[in-house]
Write a protein that holds these residues in place. Structure first.
Motif, short mmCIF file in Angstrom:
data_model
loop_
_atom_site.label_atom_id
_atom_site.label_comp_id
_atom_site.label_asym_id
_atom_site.label_seq_id
_atom_site.Cartn_x
_atom_site.Cartn_y
_atom_site.Cartn_z
N ASN A 92 0.77 -1.48 -0.59
CA ASN A 92 -0.15 -0.11 -0.25
C ASN A 92 0.47 1.34 0.28
N THR A 100 -6.07 5.87 5.94
CA THR A 100 -6.01 4.75 3.85
C THR A 100 -7.24 5.17 4.57
N GLU A 101 -7.85 4.70 3.02
CA GLU A 101 -8.83 4.95 1.93
C GLU A 101 -9.69 3.09 2.65
N GLN A 102 -10.88 2.77 2.36
CA GLN A 102 -10.69 1.55 2.67
C GLN A 102 -10.97 0.91 1.77
N THR A 104 -8.15 1.22 -0.16
CA THR A 104 -7.29 0.49 -0.52
C THR A 104 -6.79 -0.51 0.48
N TRP A 105 -7.13 -1.10 1.65
CA TRP A 105 -7.41 -1.95 2.59
C TRP A 105 -7.73 -2.98 1.84
N SER A 106 -8.75 -3.04 1.19
CA SER A 106 -9.67 -4.16 0.77
C SER A 106 -9.08 -4.43 -0.72
N PRO A 152 -2.30 -1.14 6.06
CA PRO A 152 -3.17 -3.36 5.30
C PRO A 152 -2.06 -4.44 5.09
#
Length: 259
Positions: A92, A100-102, A104-106, A152
């Motif tokens: 990431n 952190t955008e969700q 990106t996490w996903s 992430p």
């Protein structure tokens, strides 16, 4: 006799810095190699370079049907699948958890964790049909501690550790061994070039000077360990974790002045 004569190995992320090193080494040791990757141009070129004991298959590790097609390709081309190397992974762009955008996490967890889960799920029956084999999941030293701005990636690699141990317990009686390698800072584009959306590379934050072995790792350092873990020499090893980091996690080496 080579260690992997008459065996078939599937390597995900097989066109990358570490992945291509693994593919070439297995091939040199006599294996049939299946290069799984989303980069069709580089994958086909590598397969053409290696010759008739190599195949490229386009593999999106987040898609179970893509995994099924890759395993089928391996069995159709070479008769069996004996080794799976879950090498594919992404990083990431550095950001705090709050920033952190969700999405990106996903994305990171889908590729690094779900991709590994699906690989084990789909490949296990094929390995069982081959009367046993080995799976190695490539994790990271970031899966052994915390690293600011990389939540992430850190979370995904910590989770791979638990997944590996669970798979080892479930598959051991089927003569399928499952282990994890945790590379440190390895000199590949993965750490030497910024991740998508980032302006700095991971290597910008690490100097090998304090390491017990004061250099960056090379892909071949990881490959040599991988070859051992997937060979018959490691037939009594499963559910284990191997750190290959030049002493990064040990702490700084003692600096002494020359006499």
């Amino acid at each position: 006799m080579n260690r992997f004569d008459d065996q078939t190995v599937l390597v995900t992320g097989g066109t990358g810095g570490q992945g291509s090193s693994h593919v070439r080494a297995f091939h040199a040791e006599g294996a049939n190699v299946v290069i799984g990757d989303i980069d069709a141009e580089r994958g086909a070129a590598l397969a053409d370079e290696l010759g008739p004991r190599a195949r490229f298959t386009r593999l999106d590790v987040t898609d179970e049907s893509s995994w099924s097609a890759a395993v089928l390709a391996a069995e159709s081309a070479f008769g069996a699948l004996n080794v799976l190397v879950n090498n594919a992974g992404v990083q990431n762009p550095p950001a705090t958890i709050e920033d952190t955008e969700q999405a990106t996490w996903s994305r990171i967890l889908d590729i690094n964790l779900t991709g590994t889960f699906l690989g084990i799920k789909v490949a296990a029956p094929a390995l069982r049909r081959a009367t046993g084999g080995a799976i190695v999941n490539i994790a990271s030293t970031m899966g052994l501690g915390g690293t600011a701005h990389y939540a992430p990636y850190v979370a995904s690699k910590w989770a791979v550790r638990g997944l590996t141990r669970t798979a080892a317990l479930e598959l051991g009686r089927d003569h399928i061994r499952v282990n994890t390698i945790h590379p440190g800072v390895i000199a590949t584009p993965f750490i030497q070039e910024p991740a998508a959306g980032a302006t700095a590379a991971i290597a910008d934050f690490y100097s090998p000077e304090p390491f017990a072995i004061p250099r960056l790792g090379e892909p071949t350092d990881v490959t040599r360990l991988l070859l051992f873990l997937t060979s018959s020499d490691a037939s009594f090893i499963t559910g284990s974790e191997y750190v290959i980091d030049g002493g990064l996690l040990l702490g700084p080496a003692l600096q002494t002045e020359a006499a």
